[in-house]
Scaffold this active site. Structure first.
Site, PDB file in Angstrom:
ATOM      1  N   ARG A  40     -13.974 116.497-168.388  1.00 27.60           N
ATOM      2  CA  ARG A  40     -12.732 117.636-168.159  1.00 27.60           C
ATOM      3  C   ARG A  40     -11.983 117.954-169.566  1.00 27.60           C
ATOM      4  NH1 ARG A  40      -7.416 118.323-166.229  1.00 27.60           N
ATOM      5  NH2 ARG A  40      -6.954 120.096-165.108  1.00 27.60           N
ATOM      6  N   SER A 109     -15.462 124.787-156.720  1.00 27.10           N
ATOM      7  CA  SER A 109     -14.325 124.384-155.941  1.00 27.10           C
ATOM      8  C   SER A 109     -14.050 125.068-154.900  1.00 27.10           C
ATOM      9  CB  SER A 109     -13.041 124.398-157.035  1.00 27.10           C
ATOM     10  OG  SER A 109     -13.166 123.451-158.230  1.00 27.10           O
ATOM     11  N   LYS A 138      -2.992 118.362-162.159  1.00 25.99           N
ATOM     12  CA  LYS A 138      -3.199 119.896-162.399  1.00 25.99           C
ATOM     13  C   LYS A 138      -2.305 120.772-161.623  1.00 25.99           C
ATOM     14  CE  LYS A 138      -6.883 121.668-161.000  1.00 25.99           C
ATOM     15  NZ  LYS A 138      -8.321 122.035-160.507  1.00 25.99           N
TER      16      LYS A 138
END
Length: 214
Positions: A40, A109, A138
């Site tokens: 990420r 997702s 996040k």
């Protein structure tokens, strides 16, 4: 390893790794038995992520651990990753599949049942479902945050592809996510901020296995 066999899934973020490098965290997680690692590190430059990805590819290939890249299909191609994880605003799964090939692992997702069903129609290989619990790792819209294992169960019941729970998951609550039908759990800080990331990975795996047995 196929997504249905993933129990522990590390999402990297060097800025949340207590001063340690992503490579060092990944090495420890591999020692602890992690099944998949997602690169990420969104706050890094593309070049830095590429260099980190090259090192992760070496580590994961040697260990037999799956390596995925968050969002960036081009970066996944450049480092020879096993696949990519896409958000709702990223490339559609079929477009990524065309670029990466039929053997690539492509995740999507999803926070809602219809998103999950659409990802399955697009032939995603697995779903990242969350945020299951509150998370500071996040920014998550209110309607996608802290919805608990019950929505995980609803999505599991609605699709036929593996589900990985993500968001605020720890060794103390992972069993409930697995009991709801998730194949495994994905975490950032539960591993990256742990004093002993290898032990944290082992604890997480044990919790998932307990939940799957219940």
């Amino acid at each position: 390893m196929a997504p249905q066999d993933w129990r522990t899934y590390l999402v990297t973020q060097e800025s949340l790794s207590a001063g340690r490098s992503t490579v060092d965290i990944a090495r420890a997680a591999i020692e602890g038995g992690v099944d998949a690692i997602q690169l990420r590190d969104k706050d890094q430059s593309a070049r830095r992520r590429y260099e980190t990805g090259q090192r992760l590819r070496e580590l994961t290939a040697e260990a037999g651990v799956d390596l995925l890249v968050n969002d960036r299909v081009d970066l996944a191609l450049a480092i020879g990753a096993d696949g990519v994880h896409l958000g709702q605003s990223d490339l559609p799964v079929p477009a990524a599949r065309e670029l990466l090939g039929e053997d690539a692992v492509i995740g999507k997702s999803a926070s809602f049942v219809e998103e999950a069903r659409q990802a399955e129609r697009e032939e995603a290989d697995y779903l990242g479902v969350g945020a299951v619990y509150g998370t500071s790792s996040k920014d998550v819209p209110d309607d996608e945050a802290d919805f608990g294992p019950e929505r995980v169960r609803n999505i599991v019941d609605a699709v036929g592809i593996p589900v990985v729970g993500i968001g605020g998951i720890t060794a103390s609550n992972a069993a409930g996510v697995a009991e709801a039908g998730a194949a495994g759990v994905a975490v950032i800080t539960e591993i990256t901020q742990a004093e002993d990331p290898a032990a944290a990975t082992r604890d997480l795996r044990e919790a998932v296995e307990r939940g799957r047995e219940e």
